[in-house]
Design an enzyme around this catalytic site. Structure first.
Site, PDB file in Angstrom:
ATOM      1  N   LYS A 134      18.864 -22.486  -3.438  1.00  0.00           N
ATOM      2  CA  LYS A 134      18.701 -21.020  -3.475  1.00  0.00           C
ATOM      3  C   LYS A 134      18.828 -20.503  -2.043  1.00  0.00           C
ATOM      4  CE  LYS A 134      17.936 -17.514  -6.264  1.00  0.00           C
ATOM      5  NZ  LYS A 134      18.823 -17.199  -7.383  1.00  0.00           N
ATOM      6  N   SER A 186      22.276 -15.789 -10.779  1.00  0.00           N
ATOM      7  CA  SER A 186      20.850 -15.505 -10.711  1.00  0.00           C
ATOM      8  C   SER A 186      20.469 -14.548 -11.847  1.00  0.00           C
ATOM      9  CB  SER A 186      20.495 -14.931  -9.333  1.00  0.00           C
ATOM     10  OG  SER A 186      19.099 -14.949  -9.136  1.00  0.00           O
TER      11      SER A 186
END
Length: 583
Positions: free
Chosen positions: A191, A390
């Protein structure tokens, strides 16, 4: 002084009245011109330049202005480009397409959808010829579909492969006294959206995922180009490595182009193809003109009258709570649109076109819920654009079927929280001190004027861990796989559409048209029409809305005085202090 203000405000009122009158006139003119049918002559050439940004769905109003520059905002909608190419394929008056290209402003997956439509057009037996003084890489990707590709003798092709560069801001933030406190699940090493704020260079995990994305996307681009040009992948990659596209002579030798020509010579060749005697007789039809042309053998599903409907809902931008605007998907507005489509008995299937890098986890969950409820009563299909990552993947994961282009960026199943600590900025640089009182242990948990306490750090860590577990659980349910498997390909990792299909994150490769076709098949429709949502605002209503939003920005600038540096500092501080939250 009273007379001065009377004259001043009178002049101001007259100016607004004049402007309003001009707007009314423009609205009237645009309404009449947009309805005028364009007459296409026999032996016409569809002239495509793609010199305007290509977005999923353009605001085609002539009153679409940027009130900072007072310049009109021009865009081309992908949905309209695909429609016009499909229409031209069956239009006997259109002989072929002239790709008159330079630089094309569009995402990679958008380019792929346009390119696929050009290939489909060629399969009708019609020709495509391309010309440029300098092809950008995206423009050449489109031009490679052409039967013949020409370059100005002193021109070049910017064909050099793909790269990714990230600007890291930690050093700057250190200098201005801002610490970005990041909370993410312990295994969310991919991430990487937080890395520019906390690192000086890429982590090994981010370098790994970006390298794989670039390799995957380039491999698809290279196959497309090499197939169309009739050269091997090895030949193409050698040409790219050696920059053989840097001039016409080398581009010809490596078979990247057919030949070199000046523009007048290109026009001569088009005259020969259409069998006209001189350039004045050459019928060139632009995309905007052809959009107003009617073709007897073509059914426009957006204008067709039918009782049954497929709703195509466009969701573009970051995901936030509240209302949508030009840059953000508002969960209130999008979930309401999906709910309306669910409750409307005439709508038999829903296609959600997603072009979003994500955003608020809460807002994404609100939208996901409506997708889930709608799926229970009618087919729900997702078409991914350039990016659906996401939160963009979150709102997509429970669809009956997910389509993505090979070059789509998707995945990023992960979560993070960012909370700035501006203590040093306030005390050491701005000379501001903070003190306060509270009634409970966590009353000041959102205070960005100090570092997180250990109990607050533990609270936020538990929050992001729970959200990640919920996210992976919903993906597992929607994709019909084990949650442990989702975690193995999740961890915040971004994938190309090519790899996403192998990883079971998407079902099929294809664009918007393939997604609509699948929705029609799933709903078993024969006589149907397509309605796009959200519905377009009236041009005058849109103009007033744009002006209202712009006025706020202009007022901020005026309050900052003529020195724009002060405005930028105020804006930067606002941006930094708004980072708090879980994404």
């Amino acid at each position: 002084m009273k007379s001065f203000f009377k004259v001043f405000f009178g002049a101001l009122l007259a100016l607004f009245a004049f402007f309003f009158l001009i707007v009314i006139v423009l609205v009237g003119i645009s309404s009449m011109s947009s309805d005028d049918e364009f007459a296409v002559e026999d032996s016409s050439v569809l002239h495509l330049t793609f010199d305007r940004p290509i977005v999923d769905r353009a605001n085609e109003s002539p009153l679409n202005f940027d009130f900072n520059t007072l310049q009109p905002i021009h865009q081309d909608g992908l949905n309209n480009i695909l429609k016009q190419l499909d229409k031209a394929k069956v239009d006997e008056r259109i002989e072929g397409i002239f790709l008159d290209l330079g630089s094309v402003s569009a995402g990679m997956a958008t380019l792929q959808e346009v390119r696929d439509a050009l290939v489909d057009f060629k399969e009708s037996g019609k020709w495509i010829h391309a010309y440029s003084e300098m092809y950008s890489q995206g423009a050449y990707y489109l031009a490679s579909t052409a039967d013949e590709i020409y370059l100005q003798p002193e021109g070049m092709i910017d064909l050099r492969g793909l790269s990714a560069d990230i600007m890291f801001m930690k050093g700057l933030l250190d200098k201005v006294g801002v610490e970005v406190q990041v909370i993410r699940p312990t295994n969310n090493r991919f991430k990487s959206a937080v890395e520019p704020f906390i690192l000086d260079s890429m982590s090994e995990a981010n370098e790994e995922q970006l390298s794989r994305i670039l390799e995957s996307i380039w491999s698809h681009i290279a196959v497309d180009i090499s197939t169309s040009r009739g050269i091997s992948l090895e030949q193409l990659n050698d040409a790219v490595n050696n920059l053989d596209s840097r001039n016409a002579e080398r581009a010809i030798a490596t078979q990247l182009i057919t030949g070199e020509r000046y523009r007048d010579e290109m026009m001569d060749s088009l005259e020969e193809l259409t069998e006209v005697e001189d350039e004045e007789d050459l019928e060139m039809v632009s995309l905007s003109q052809y959009s107003r042309a009617k073709v007897s053998d073509y059914t426009d599903l957006e204008k067709k009258r039918a009782d049954e409907t497929v709703a195509v809902i466009y969701a573009a931008g970051g995901i936030n709570s509240g209302s949508s605007d030009e840059e953000f998907i508002g969960s209130d507005d999008l979930s309401a649109l999906i709910a309306d489509a669910r409750k409307d008995s005439s709508i038999k299937a829903v296609v959600l076109r997603v072009n979003s890098p994500g955003g608020s986890a809460l807002a994404s969950d609100v939208i996901w819920r409506e997708m889930t409820l709608t799926k229970e009563v009618k087919p729900v299909v997702v078409s991914m654009g350039d990016v659906a990552a996401s939160g963009g993947y979150y709102i997509s994961c429970n669809a009956d079927r997910i389509f993505a282009s090979e070059t789509t960026i998707t995945g990023s199943i992960g979560v993070f929280g960012m909370i700035p600590n501006t203590e040093e900025l306030n005390e050491e640089i701005l000379g501001l001190n903070h003190d306060g009182v509270k009634t409970h242990a966590f009353s000041d948990i959102m205070d960005i004027n100090r570092p997180l306490r250990s109990n607050e750090q533990a609270f936020w860590q538990e929050a992001v861990d729970n959200i990640y577990d919920d996210f992976t659980g919903k993906v597992a349910s929607g994709r019909n796989v084990e949650q442990e498997y989702v975690n193995s390909i999740g961890q915040g990792r971004v994938w190309s559409g090519l790899d996403a299909k192998d990883n079971q994150l998407v079902d099929a490769h294809g664009g918007l048209e393939e997604a609509i076709a699948y929705a029609v098949e799933s709903a078993e429709l024969e006589d149907y029409r397509i309605i796009n949502y959200p519905e377009k605002k009236d041009p005058l209503e849109q103009l007033i809305s744009d002006m209202t939003g712009q006025t706020r920005i202009d007022v901020l600038k005026e309050l900052s005085g003529s020195d724009m540096a002060l405005y930028r500092k105020v804006k930067a501080y606002q941006d930094i202090t708004s980072w708090s939250g879980i994404q």
